[in-house]
Write an enzyme that holds these catalytic residues in place. Sequence first.
Site: not given
Length: 516
Positions: A138, A276
């Site tokens: 922070k 695929h």
Amino acid sequence: MNLKVKNALISISNKENLVLILRTLEKFNINIISSGGTYAAIKKLGYKCTELSKYTGFKEMLDGRVKTLHPKIHAGILHDRQNKKHKNEMFKQNFPAIDLIVVNFYPFQKIVTSTKNSKQIIENIDIGGPTMVRAAAKNFKNVTIITNKDDYRSLVNELENLKGKTSLKYRELMSSKAFGLTAYYDAMIANWFNKKLKIDFPERKTIFGRKLRKLRYGENPHQKSSIYINDYDDRQLGFDQIHGKELSYNNYNDMLASLEILSSLKKNSGTVIIKHANPCGVSENKVQLISFKNAYASDPVSAFGGVIACNYRINKKIATEINKNFIEVLLARGFDKSSLRILKRKKNLRIVDISNFKIKNQTSVKSFDGSFLVQTKDNIVIDKKKLKCVTKLKPKKKEMKEIYFAFNICKYIKSNAIVLCNNFSTIGIGAGQSSRLDSCKIAVQKAKQFQSSKIKNSIAASDAFFPFADGINTLIKAGVKTIVQPGGSIRDQEVINAANKAKIKMIFTGTRHFNH
């Protein structure tokens, strides 16, 4: 803004490469504060260090649960160096600034995989570490936070280049990594509780992952891609690539699709061929060479450049047969030395050992634009309570095994799905069509093209009901003698009548297997 580092706090469970940063901290006269095992490790390496309890004037308590949770520590991290009020408060308390935090957490993920003891697992939920990390992240304008040993080298370079200082750009980058770690860590803990309490769909769901590697590109060259893992023990994927080019996004996609199917087949007998993300050949046979040959023969054209997955060990004979074809990836549960000599003749063939792979996650996720769908996996093949034969002719017990095989494969095909099987091998697959009739036609066309001698008396499986009789009539005309489907159409009787007229067998499972 570049800021001088004067005081550093180090609290790490993983002491690897610690000496790398200690040398640099000593070089720039940076004071070190530490506790417990980290303090002992620093002293053993011969570096100066102030013990945490001496620094705070407060001994750790509650068996170490409270060590760094002290105002002198958190005020030292959190105060804004440009805020006069903050500076005055720090001066009154005689609290120095802490400019660098080096922290890694208790190994919660490793404990979860090594024990089922809830008490021990809970004791390894780190509190002080994440609290310090969040505080430092922070306040990145003033504090540098390091949470990964892989960033030790970059910290050393930063301090060397800036003569004991760190830049705002570097601090902000490390802050983003730190918040990523705390989110990941908390998500792991929340997920453990959800599993323990058997909560599949919590009110708040966090999908966590650690980047395994950046891939060359995504499905297409203009797309970017990486692969992430979220296993508790932070392992790889259970894969061991032993040869070939780097795995691509499409390789991984096809591999994962193949492993889903492979896990449902009998051990040491199953072969899956994927192209695929759709199977173009699947077979089960105790004679493994036959299993491979049958799977490949299902659709050798589509198999070109595909992925082959085997739940058995590859020997010389199988390797010789595989090498007759062009494939992208070969997965198997081990390889004989002689088979590897043969397979490695193809320098680009990706050879992957899946001996340690095991599917653990029982949910699937699909995401789109910030939202995602979560569902439990489709683990049911046939519910015996719902199973019924709806035609005059009934299948024998022996036939039911192959009916099960066909319906199982069907649930892995993109909907609408039709699968033709004979002797525990696919002979024709119709996948991904908006019309079930079209899927029937494609499955039949594939079977006629490559397996024409096996269509007669074959089994057809459908992932959902036939809305009209035209689909089964197409299958019957081709030579199919048994059809398995969920049933449930308003025209079921019309379909049953067509089956009885053709003197074939039809089974309703009552279980649908859509796969989109």
